[in-house]
Motif scaffolding. Structure first.
Motif, PDB file in Angstrom:
ATOM      1  N   GLU A  12       4.738  -0.942 -23.453  1.00 27.40           N
ATOM      2  CA  GLU A  12       3.564  -0.454 -22.723  1.00 27.40           C
ATOM      3  C   GLU A  12       2.654  -1.617 -22.342  1.00 27.40           C
ATOM      4  O   GLU A  12       2.142  -1.682 -21.217  1.00 27.40           O
ATOM      5  CB  GLU A  12       2.799   0.546 -23.588  1.00 27.40           C
ATOM      6  N   ALA A  15       4.163  -3.482 -19.415  1.00 27.87           N
ATOM      7  CA  ALA A  15       4.060  -2.695 -18.184  1.00 27.87           C
ATOM      8  C   ALA A  15       2.625  -2.715 -17.667  1.00 27.87           C
ATOM      9  O   ALA A  15       2.375  -2.948 -16.472  1.00 27.87           O
ATOM     10  CB  ALA A  15       4.524  -1.270 -18.428  1.00 27.87           C
ATOM     11  N   ILE A  19       1.230  -4.191 -14.088  1.00 34.08           N
ATOM     12  CA  ILE A  19       0.534  -3.339 -13.120  1.00 34.08           C
ATOM     13  C   ILE A  19      -0.828  -3.928 -12.785  1.00 34.08           C
ATOM     14  O   ILE A  19      -1.245  -3.988 -11.617  1.00 34.08           O
ATOM     15  CB  ILE A  19       0.397  -1.907 -13.668  1.00 34.08           C
ATOM     16  N   PHE A  22      -0.437  -6.957 -10.478  1.00 28.23           N
ATOM     17  CA  PHE A  22      -0.052  -6.588  -9.127  1.00 28.23           C
ATOM     18  C   PHE A  22      -1.225  -5.943  -8.389  1.00 28.23           C
ATOM     19  O   PHE A  22      -1.436  -6.187  -7.190  1.00 28.23           O
ATOM     20  CB  PHE A  22       1.154  -5.648  -9.167  1.00 28.23           C
ATOM     21  N   THR A  23      -2.011  -5.122  -9.098  1.00 24.83           N
ATOM     22  CA  THR A  23      -3.183  -4.491  -8.489  1.00 24.83           C
ATOM     23  C   THR A  23      -4.195  -5.556  -8.051  1.00 24.83           C
ATOM     24  O   THR A  23      -4.746  -5.498  -6.944  1.00 24.83           O
ATOM     25  CB  THR A  23      -3.836  -3.530  -9.490  1.00 24.83           C
ATOM     26  N   LEU A  26      -3.058  -7.128  -4.889  1.00 20.39           N
ATOM     27  CA  LEU A  26      -3.281  -6.295  -3.706  1.00 20.39           C
ATOM     28  C   LEU A  26      -4.755  -6.284  -3.312  1.00 20.39           C
ATOM     29  O   LEU A  26      -5.089  -6.375  -2.133  1.00 20.39           O
ATOM     30  CB  LEU A  26      -2.806  -4.862  -3.975  1.00 20.39           C
ATOM     31  N   VAL A  27      -5.644  -6.170  -4.318  1.00 17.68           N
ATOM     32  CA  VAL A  27      -7.080  -6.116  -4.014  1.00 17.68           C
ATOM     33  C   VAL A  27      -7.537  -7.425  -3.373  1.00 17.68           C
ATOM     34  O   VAL A  27      -8.248  -7.433  -2.368  1.00 17.68           O
ATOM     35  CB  VAL A  27      -7.887  -5.810  -5.290  1.00 17.68           C
ATOM     36  N   ALA A  30      -6.504  -7.591   0.166  1.00 16.91           N
ATOM     37  CA  ALA A  30      -7.227  -6.706   1.087  1.00 16.91           C
ATOM     38  C   ALA A  30      -8.537  -7.330   1.542  1.00 16.91           C
ATOM     39  O   ALA A  30      -8.906  -7.249   2.700  1.00 16.91           O
ATOM     40  CB  ALA A  30      -7.483  -5.364   0.421  1.00 16.91           C
ATOM     41  N   GLY A  37      -9.505 -15.759  13.764  1.00 13.67           N
ATOM     42  CA  GLY A  37      -8.261 -15.090  14.135  1.00 13.67           C
ATOM     43  C   GLY A  37      -8.238 -13.623  13.780  1.00 13.67           C
ATOM     44  O   GLY A  37      -7.433 -12.860  14.296  1.00 13.67           O
ATOM     45  N   ASP A  38      -9.119 -13.199  12.870  1.00 13.42           N
ATOM     46  CA  ASP A  38      -9.138 -11.803  12.433  1.00 13.42           C
ATOM     47  C   ASP A  38     -10.107 -10.957  13.227  1.00 13.42           C
ATOM     48  O   ASP A  38     -10.390  -9.829  12.847  1.00 13.42           O
ATOM     49  CB  ASP A  38      -9.548 -11.722  10.957  1.00 13.42           C
ATOM     50  N   HIS A  40     -10.119  -9.438  16.053  1.00 13.24           N
ATOM     51  CA  HIS A  40      -9.625  -8.637  17.164  1.00 13.24           C
ATOM     52  C   HIS A  40     -10.422  -7.367  17.390  1.00 13.24           C
ATOM     53  O   HIS A  40     -10.609  -6.950  18.518  1.00 13.24           O
ATOM     54  CB  HIS A  40      -8.162  -8.270  16.929  1.00 13.24           C
ATOM     55  N   ILE A  41     -10.885  -6.750  16.309  1.00 16.04           N
ATOM     56  CA  ILE A  41     -11.546  -5.457  16.462  1.00 16.04           C
ATOM     57  C   ILE A  41     -12.878  -5.632  17.194  1.00 16.04           C
ATOM     58  O   ILE A  41     -13.165  -4.939  18.172  1.00 16.04           O
ATOM     59  CB  ILE A  41     -11.747  -4.799  15.085  1.00 16.04           C
TER      60      ILE A  41
ATOM     61  N   PHE B  16      -0.773   5.277 -18.451  1.00 14.71           N
ATOM     62  CA  PHE B  16       0.140   5.075 -17.316  1.00 14.71           C
ATOM     63  C   PHE B  16      -0.379   5.740 -16.052  1.00 14.71           C
ATOM     64  O   PHE B  16      -0.366   5.146 -14.967  1.00 14.71           O
ATOM     65  CB  PHE B  16       1.520   5.639 -17.668  1.00 14.71           C
ATOM     66  N   ALA B  26      -5.162   0.701  -4.515  1.00 17.05           N
ATOM     67  CA  ALA B  26      -5.214  -0.679  -4.023  1.00 17.05           C
ATOM     68  C   ALA B  26      -4.275  -0.855  -2.838  1.00 17.05           C
ATOM     69  O   ALA B  26      -4.568  -1.571  -1.877  1.00 17.05           O
ATOM     70  CB  ALA B  26      -4.850  -1.641  -5.136  1.00 17.05           C
ATOM     71  N   ASN B  30      -5.328  -2.033   0.855  1.00 14.90           N
ATOM     72  CA  ASN B  30      -4.686  -3.212   1.432  1.00 14.90           C
ATOM     73  C   ASN B  30      -4.189  -2.929   2.849  1.00 14.90           C
ATOM     74  O   ASN B  30      -4.314  -3.749   3.751  1.00 14.90           O
ATOM     75  CB  ASN B  30      -3.515  -3.607   0.532  1.00 14.90           C
ATOM     76  N   THR B  33      -6.955  -2.436   6.369  1.00  8.84           N
ATOM     77  CA  THR B  33      -7.421  -3.501   7.258  1.00  8.84           C
ATOM     78  C   THR B  33      -6.388  -3.819   8.328  1.00  8.84           C
ATOM     79  O   THR B  33      -6.719  -4.076   9.470  1.00  8.84           O
ATOM     80  CB  THR B  33      -7.717  -4.775   6.460  1.00  8.84           C
ATOM     81  N   GLN B  37      -6.498  -3.835  12.752  1.00  4.10           N
ATOM     82  CA  GLN B  37      -6.121  -5.098  13.386  1.00  4.10           C
ATOM     83  C   GLN B  37      -5.042  -4.889  14.438  1.00  4.10           C
ATOM     84  O   GLN B  37      -5.173  -5.307  15.582  1.00  4.10           O
ATOM     85  CB  GLN B  37      -5.602  -6.038  12.296  1.00  4.10           C
ATOM     86  N   ALA B  40      -6.309  -2.896  17.476  1.00  2.00           N
ATOM     87  CA  ALA B  40      -7.153  -3.698  18.367  1.00  2.00           C
ATOM     88  C   ALA B  40      -6.324  -4.711  19.132  1.00  2.00           C
ATOM     89  O   ALA B  40      -6.556  -4.955  20.314  1.00  2.00           O
ATOM     90  CB  ALA B  40      -8.227  -4.402  17.548  1.00  2.00           C
ATOM     91  N   LEU B  44      -6.118  -5.002  23.162  1.00  2.00           N
ATOM     92  CA  LEU B  44      -6.451  -6.243  23.871  1.00  2.00           C
ATOM     93  C   LEU B  44      -5.295  -6.715  24.739  1.00  2.00           C
ATOM     94  O   LEU B  44      -5.499  -7.286  25.810  1.00  2.00           O
ATOM     95  CB  LEU B  44      -6.796  -7.336  22.860  1.00  2.00           C
TER      96      LEU B  44
END
Lengths: 167, 129
Positions: A12, A15, A19, A22-23, A26-27, A30, A37-38, A40-41, B16, B26, B30, B33, B37, B40, B44
């Motif tokens: 446990e 594991a 986890i 990996f979380t 990902l955070v 994000a 370059g980002d 565009h919006i 768990f 998460a 992720n 965003t 992008q 858009a 464009l």
């Protein structure tokens, strides 16, 4: 002394650790750093705003009148363009106006030399220093004006190009 | 598995459940965003305003010509300006064909418009009313 007590706790623990790692990955992925370059919006929204303003200026009040943009190109009236264009793009709901800057120029086709020539900006409210991240919006205008390079006094199609940025 | 007690299984299971739900949240965050992008970017990339602009000038020139406000020679100047400017400033190839009314059988003006900037191609036959 090694014994096999608590194996489930060990599994446990491993594991849960994986986890959590990996979380976190990902955070962090994000919420990345905002680079040019980002953008565009916001570019897309800015381009739409600018194009709408130019199209509004190039719409005549009726079928026989000349549009405002046409008159501005023909008389090279930079101050009028400045007033109207800034009024259109900076209008927002509420009392605070938006803070957009632009520089506008006209491109025509030189018939004699078979090249397109972009004239120096006829209107701008801020010099382009190079650190901005502008978007380009354009509008083709039919103008009764004589340009260098032949053809004389006849209606010409010219391109009004506006570089638009926010700061 | 000697010495393994099966007490507290609920606590282990809830652990768990909580960690997996965090994991999926998460993942959603992720992806969110990236969605804006790519949308858009595709907006464009699509030359909507360029096509509208070209179409409007060519049709305007055809109307001005057919109503006698400008001569065929002046129409050709406007159309050639448009073609050259789009080529050099917008990297787009346009071609056009204006077919005047074939009176008395057909009183309509036909305008063929082709636009291609290498990514998007647009073809239209406009018919006057």
């Amino acid at each position: 002394m090694v014994n096999d007590r608590g194996q489930l706790y060990t599994i446990e623990g491993i594991a849960a650790g994986m986890i959590m790692l990996f979380t976190t990955y990902l955070v962090l992925g994000a919420t990345s750093v905002y680079t040019p370059g980002d953008s565009h919006i916001s570019d897309m929204q800015l381009e739409q705003t600018g194009t709408d303003a130019l199209q509004m200026m190039n719409t005549p009040v009726n079928g026989t009148a000349e549009s405002l943009l046409q008159q501005i190109v023909e008389s090279n009236n930079g101050p009028l363009f400045n007033t109207i264009f800034l009024d259109y793009v900076n209008n927002k709901t509420g009392s605070r106006a938006d803070n957009l800057h632009y520089t506008a120029s006209v491109t025509y086709y030189d018939i004699l030399n078979k090249t397109t020539v972009t004239l120096p900006p006829f209107a701008f409210n801020r010099n382009l220093s190079g650190v901005e991240h502008p978007v380009r919006v354009t509008e083709l205008v039919i103008a009764n004006k004589q340009f260098p390079g032949g053809s004389g006094y006849t209606p010409r199609a010219v391109l009004v190009e506006v570089l638009l940025w926010r700061d | 598995m000697a010495g393994l007690k099966d007490d507290a299984q609920w606590i282990v299971m809830m652990g768990f459940v909580v960690s997996f739900s965090l994991f999926f949240l998460a993942m959603v965050l992720n992806q969110s965003t990236v969605v804006g992008q790519t949308t858009a970017e595709s907006v464009l990339d699509f030359p909507k305003n360029d096509i509208r602009d070209v179409r409007s000038v060519i049709i305007d020139a055809a109307i001005l010509n057919s109503t006698g406000k400008i001569s065929p020679g002046q129409t050709a100047v406007i159309l050639n300006d448009t073609r050259a400017i789009e080529m050099s400033r917008k990297e787009a190839v346009i071609s056009y064909q204006i077919t005047p009314p074939n009176l008395p059988a057909d009183s309509h003006t036909y305008v063929d418009i082709h636009y291609n900037n290498g990514v998007t191609a647009y073809n239209e036959t406009w018919v006057s009313s």
